[in-house]
Design a protein around this motif. Structure first.
Motif, mmCIF file in Angstrom:
data_model
loop_
_atom_site.group_PDB
_atom_site.id
_atom_site.type_symbol
_atom_site.label_atom_id
_atom_site.label_comp_id
_atom_site.label_asym_id
_atom_site.label_seq_id
_atom_site.Cartn_x
_atom_site.Cartn_y
_atom_site.Cartn_z
ATOM 1 N N HIS A 143 33.409 43.122 39.997
ATOM 2 C CA HIS A 143 34.165 41.903 40.284
ATOM 3 C C HIS A 143 33.492 41.095 41.380
ATOM 4 O O HIS A 143 33.381 39.862 41.291
ATOM 5 C CB HIS A 143 35.590 42.256 40.718
ATOM 6 C CG HIS A 143 36.500 42.604 39.582
ATOM 7 N ND1 HIS A 143 36.460 41.964 38.369
ATOM 8 C CD2 HIS A 143 37.505 43.525 39.476
ATOM 9 C CE1 HIS A 143 37.371 42.465 37.555
ATOM 10 N NE2 HIS A 143 38.028 43.423 38.213
ATOM 11 N N GLN A 151 36.826 35.603 35.006
ATOM 12 C CA GLN A 151 38.280 35.545 35.110
ATOM 13 C C GLN A 151 38.843 34.151 34.810
ATOM 14 O O GLN A 151 40.040 33.933 34.909
ATOM 15 C CB GLN A 151 38.717 35.966 36.526
ATOM 16 C CG GLN A 151 38.335 37.391 36.900
ATOM 17 C CD GLN A 151 39.208 38.433 36.218
ATOM 18 O OE1 GLN A 151 40.429 38.322 36.226
ATOM 19 N NE2 GLN A 151 38.583 39.451 35.632
ATOM 20 N N ASP A 192 41.604 40.852 37.290
ATOM 21 C CA ASP A 192 41.418 41.227 38.696
ATOM 22 C C ASP A 192 42.667 40.784 39.464
ATOM 23 O O ASP A 192 42.816 39.623 39.829
ATOM 24 C CB ASP A 192 40.166 40.549 39.240
ATOM 25 C CG ASP A 192 39.826 41.006 40.656
ATOM 26 O OD1 ASP A 192 40.586 41.837 41.209
ATOM 27 O OD2 ASP A 192 38.804 40.544 41.199
#
Length: 1022
Positions: free
Chosen positions: A314, A277, A258
């Motif tokens: 996300h 992440q 991301d």
């Protein structure tokens, strides 16, 4: 998709060396497309011949090779060297080529490592004076091996700090002992490796990566170096990435980074190990990059729907501290659009389905896979970490003749070859155990030369009355010598001879293998060789060693032999238990793939794609799976000494989910219940649902995520589950011709004729008899037979008439009947009390008896029955005991180990056994045994079991049953019996299944044959 350029310029001067391919894109296809365009691969087949490409695992290496071939237009080409890095959570070995560059000791084989650790664990507990079972030592060794791997993957772990941490903190004694136990890997294990000039696999992997990085620095590769698809979670991968960045022609391609995360949010991600992440935060920090410095993949233009989906995923998986600003973030992501429109766009192609339970979930997945085949060339993949669910779906697909093997494989011990090995090992633990013996010999891969049917039916079924080969041979002889049993069951001489031959043959097998005595210790290598020889001799050549499962079993046996080399001799039970424990984590992967469908685990699914992705098992504890509790160290210790946070596994799992959930066509499956208990949907589904409700409202979110009615597999399943209309809804009423109806029954079967006529039809007309179970527990029937035999022997001349003598006879007969020794010993006091009461009762009535009593005496009498002729029906009986009394009458006694029939059952004719025996006696039916026809003055039940009691039929039994002369009871029974036989002599009278179920107190062995569930009323009466 639009392409931004004809040549991406991936390796041009000044081009970014760190790039990312977004979630939802077909990673390998896009990677191959851009590399082919960059190198002109379609026109220059050797353009990448000198290149080196790293991917996470072997499956992705094979998939990338195919993608490159397709990107080159299907032309012949010289492939680049594609190497697997080895997944953090997979069993991929360290890269071999890197190891060749390093002057390193060899890695210790996994099995040998486990065996040595097991020996060290065993030695530790023996020093503590608390020896543990071998399987427990193996389990502890596995945990130690896992901790060693975690230490290697964490980088530099400071084991030396443990002692000071223990002293500095107030800890439970358990943790102090754990730290002492860890001396095995902190001190003893390094010495063990040094002594044998070996290295731990993951430590060697790290050293090999460092050697490769040094080699690249001194001698840069001729071709390009590409590291693609790795999150960098493995320290060895980060070392290679950092080294690759220094090369002139290199590229690192991250999967699903991301790049739009704000710095403050990125800082929070770096502190949240379970975030998808997090691994990138660690990797970029090690490489010296920020997320916004990572370039996007060239030539890939996302559709608005794909971009919206990626942003929603996300955001849904953002750190908990960021979720309070979801609505504000939605507005920002929507930009000029309405948040609701943006959310609908992002949720387009995403479906959530919650099944009632894991069975329905498996059906939904199978139906969705099957539906895919209705569209030409469409592909689909089921992705789940639940191996049980994957196997269940695989089994369901077989009903449509679709062979779809899970990529994770089948547990070795569930394959044909593996299951045979396990059964043979079980058999060696107790060579004459009827269940394990037959399970092994009836295995699909065994070709036994003799017919086992008669051996099983006549000698192995029923209570087990032997413990070894000699006992089994004695049992065969004993059974063959029982003439009554042979006449009743139809046991022939040929069957007896074959049974003896089979027993001798099998005994010789065990003698040859050196496994005759299951209590004798044997070396692990010798045991495995003996088992392998038995499998080879019994197997249908070339089985069991042929095929993928045979090869996997051969490898497992070899590795297990390596593991046992450092262990002491043990009995077969120990080796059997250890081998099963060792094989618990072994699977057999099939090389046969379906061209359009697949079942993947999350690891196998990495970097792969399909037109439709079905993500199943999305429940807490399944996906994500909670990290196992550390058996040795508290979490605070792990952090202090440098071990990775266990939640990093959840972060990697979350990254897998995010990558796949961003695909264009995704179905998310979960269950309301698992393992018959309420289940909670995965946190990722909950977050996605919450975000959708915030944008669309409760109903809008539900509508956006729900499947269309025509595409809802739950509705398809409901239709499939509707039972068909049965043509047969009435009870069977068989009415065979007169010549086929039984003309001879025992007094006990007369009771069955009243309670369940259909059972008499099935047994005597159809010739169907229930088989005894294997290793039948000693219940009332064999226990009663043993008690009868002991009481019969007690009456023989020369036997001491004392309680001790009777108890000895009872225990002897119970042992021969197969009663467990602990059960016999546990009832000694109660049995002695009952025996004493019986002796006293017997002595008190000796003056009534003229001569010795008759025990286990057989008799019969034939009756004239209208419609059948004179002497047309014969009634038989075996009386437990008949006594001649001084007054010239007879007394018939029936011994019961449990409660005898109630007085009401006897008087109403529901249990006519005793009065019918009286009729036979009064008609002279026992004369052949020396009991001439005499009046019967007493019918007595003697309870001899857990308690002693005596009851005479005809005596007063409560207010409902006043005293009644025995003569009247016998006369009424005769009348009822003759009416019953006359009724069933009529060829038009049917044999009905349990006409009054409440009378059928023991149920029926033939209820399923009579299809009772199809027609019986709910209350049980017809």
């Amino acid at each position: 998709m639009l392409r931004g350029m004809s040549k991406p310029g991936l390796f041009a001067s000044g081009a970014p060396k760190l790039r990312t391919i977004p979630p939802g894109a077909n990673f390998l296809k896009e990677l191959a497309r851009a590399l082919a365009e960059e190198t002109g691969l379609a026109d220059a087949p050797d353009a990448m011949a000198d290149d080196l490409i790293y991917v996470p695992n072997r499956r992705s290496a094979r998939a990338l090779a195919l993608a490159l071939f397709q990107a080159a237009g299907g032309n012949t080409l010289l492939m680049p060297e594609i190497r697997p890095l080895g997944d953090l959570e997979n069993d991929e070995p360290p890269p071999g080529a890197e190891s060749a560059l390093a002057d390193l000791p060899p890695a210790i084989p996994a099995a040998e490592r486990l065996g040595r650790l097991t020996r060290l664990v065993t030695a530790y507990y023996e020093r503590q004076g608390k020896p543990v079972p071998p399987a427990s030592a193996l389990a502890a060794a596995r945990e130690l091996a896992r901790l060693l791997d975690q230490a290697a993957l964490s980088g530099k772990v400071e084991w030396g700090r443990l002692e000071s941490l223990v002293q500095d903190r107030q800890l439970a004694e358990h943790w102090r002992r754990s730290v002492d136990f860890l001396d095995i890997i902190t001190a003893q294990w390094p010495e063990e490796l040094e002594r044998n000039v070996q290295m731990d696999p993951y430590a060697r992997r790290l050293a090999a990566a460092e050697a490769m990085a040094a080699n690249w620095s001194s001698t840069p590769p001729r071709g390009r170096v590409i590291i693609a698809g790795s999150t960098g979670a493995d320290p060895s991968g980060r070392i290679l990435m950092k080294a690759a960045l220094t090369l002139p022609q290199s590229l690192i391609v991250l999967p699903g980074l991301d790049t739009g995360v704000e710095p403050r949010a990125w800082a929070r991600i770096a502190q949240t190990p379970n975030h998808p992440q997090y691994a990138f935060a660690e990797t970029l920090a090690a490489l010296g990059f920020r997320p916004d410095e990572v370039a996007p993949w060239p030539g890939l233009d996302e559709t608005p729907e794909a971009a919206a989906r990626r942003d929603l995923i996300h955001e849904a998986l953002a750190p908990a501290d960021d979720t309070s600003g979801w609505l504000e973030r939605l507005n920002e992501m929507a930009d000029a659009q309405q948040p609701a429109d943006f959310a609908r766009k992002g949720l387009s192609g995403l479906t959530m389905i919650e099944a009632a339970n894991e069975s329905e979930e498996a059906w939904c997945a199978a139906l969705l896979l099957r539906q895919t085949l209705e569209t030409d060339n469409e592909t689909a993949a089921l992705v789940t970490p639940d191996a049980g669910l994957a196997r269940r779906v695989s089994a369901l697909m077989k009903q449509w003749d679709i062979d779809l093997t899970p990529s994770g494989g089948t547990p070795l011990l569930q394959t044909p070859a593996g299951s045979l090995a396990a059964l043979i090992m079980d058999w060696t633990v107790d060579p004459t155990h009827p269940v394990t013996l037959l399970a092994a010999l009836k295995h699909a891969q065994v070709q036994y030369p003799h017919d086992l049917a008669g051996f099983e039916r006549f000698f192995l079924r029923g209570p087990r009355r032997w413990n070894d080969w000699d006992g089994l041979n004695d049992h065969i002889d004993r059974t063959a010598g029982d003439e009554d049993h042979r006449k009743r069951t139809g046991l022939s001489d040929d069957t007896v001879a074959l049974a003896r031959k089979i027993a001798t043959h099998l005994e010789a097998h065990f003698d040859k293998a050196g496994l005759r005595d299951p209590d004798a210790a044997i070396a692990g290598q010798a045991y495995l060789e003996a088992v392998a020889d038995m499998m080879g001799e019994l197997g249908a050549t070339p089985l069991p060693w042929a095929g993928e499962d045979g090869a996997a079993l051969s490898t497992a046996l070899r590795d297990f032999a390596l593991m046992t080399a450092s262990m002491e001799d043990a009995v077969p039970e120990v080796w059997c238990e250890l081998f099963k424990a060792y094989c618990a984590a072994l699977t057999v992967r099939s090389r046969a793939d379906h061209p359009r469908l697949a079942i993947w685990g999350p690891l196998e699914a990495r970097l792969q794609s399909a037109d439709r992705l079905i993500l199943a098992g999305l429940n807490e504890g399944v996906w994500p799976q909670q990290p196992p509790a550390d058996a040795f160290l508290p979490r605070s210790f792990r952090k202090d000494i440098g071990l990775n946070d266990p939640d990093e596994r959840i972060g990697l799992s979350a990254h897998d989910f995010a990558q796949m959930a961003a695909a264009p066509n995704v179905i998310l499956l979960s269950s309301k219940r698992r393992e018959d208990a309420p289940a909670v949907s995965s946190r990722w589904l909950w977050r996605l649902n919450t975000l959708a409700r915030g944008a669309l409202g409760e109903k809008g979110a539900a509508d956006a995520l729900a499947p269309r009615e025509e595409d809802d597999p739950r509705l398809w399943l409901a239709t499939l589950s509707e039972p068909p209309t049965l043509a047969l809804k009435t009870e069977p009423r068989p009415a065979p011709a007169s010549e086929h109806r039984p003309r001879r029954l025992s007094v006990t079967r007369i009771e069955a004729l009243q309670r369940d006529p259909y059972a008499i039809y099935a047994q005597y007309v159809l010739g169907l008899n229930k088989l005894d179970a294997l290793e039948l527990p000693v219940d009332a029937r064999p226990r009663g037979t043993a008690i009868h035999a002991a009481l019969e022997k007690f009456e023989e001349a020369g036997v001491e008439k004392s309680a001790d003598a009777l108890v000895t006879l009872l225990e002897q007969e119970l042992r021969e009947a197969g009663e467990a020794e602990e059960v016999i010993l546990g009832a000694v006091a109660a049995r002695r009390k009952v025996a004493g009461e019986y002796i006293a009762w017997r002595a008190a009535r000796l003056h009534l008896i003229a001569g010795a009593p008759y025990t286990e005496i057989k008799g019969e009498h034939s009756f004239d029955v209208p419609g059948m002729g004179r002497a047309a029906f014969t009634l038989t009986a075996t009386a437990d005991r008949i006594e001649k009394h001084q007054d010239g009458t007879l007394a018939i006694l029936d011994f019961k180990s449990g409660a005898p029939p109630g007085e009401g059952e006897v008087r109403t004719g529901l249990n006519p056994q005793m009065p019918l025996q009286a009729i036979i006696a009064q008609e002279g039916g026992f004369a052949a045994q020396g009991v001439t026809a005499k009046p019967v003055s007493a019918l007595t039940y003697v309870r001899f079991g857990s308690k002693f009691d005596v009851r005479n039929i005809g005596d007063k039994a409560g207010s409902q049953h006043p005293e009644k002369p025995i003569e009247e009871i016998i006369a009424e029974t005769r009348e009822g019996f003759l009416k019953l036989i006359e009724k069933f002599a009529d060829p038009n009278h049917p044999y009905i299944s349990m006409p009054r179920p409440k009378w059928a107190k023991y149920g029926s062995d033939y209820a399923r044959l009579a299809r009772r569930d199809e027609w019986a009323a709910e209350d049980g009466d017809d």
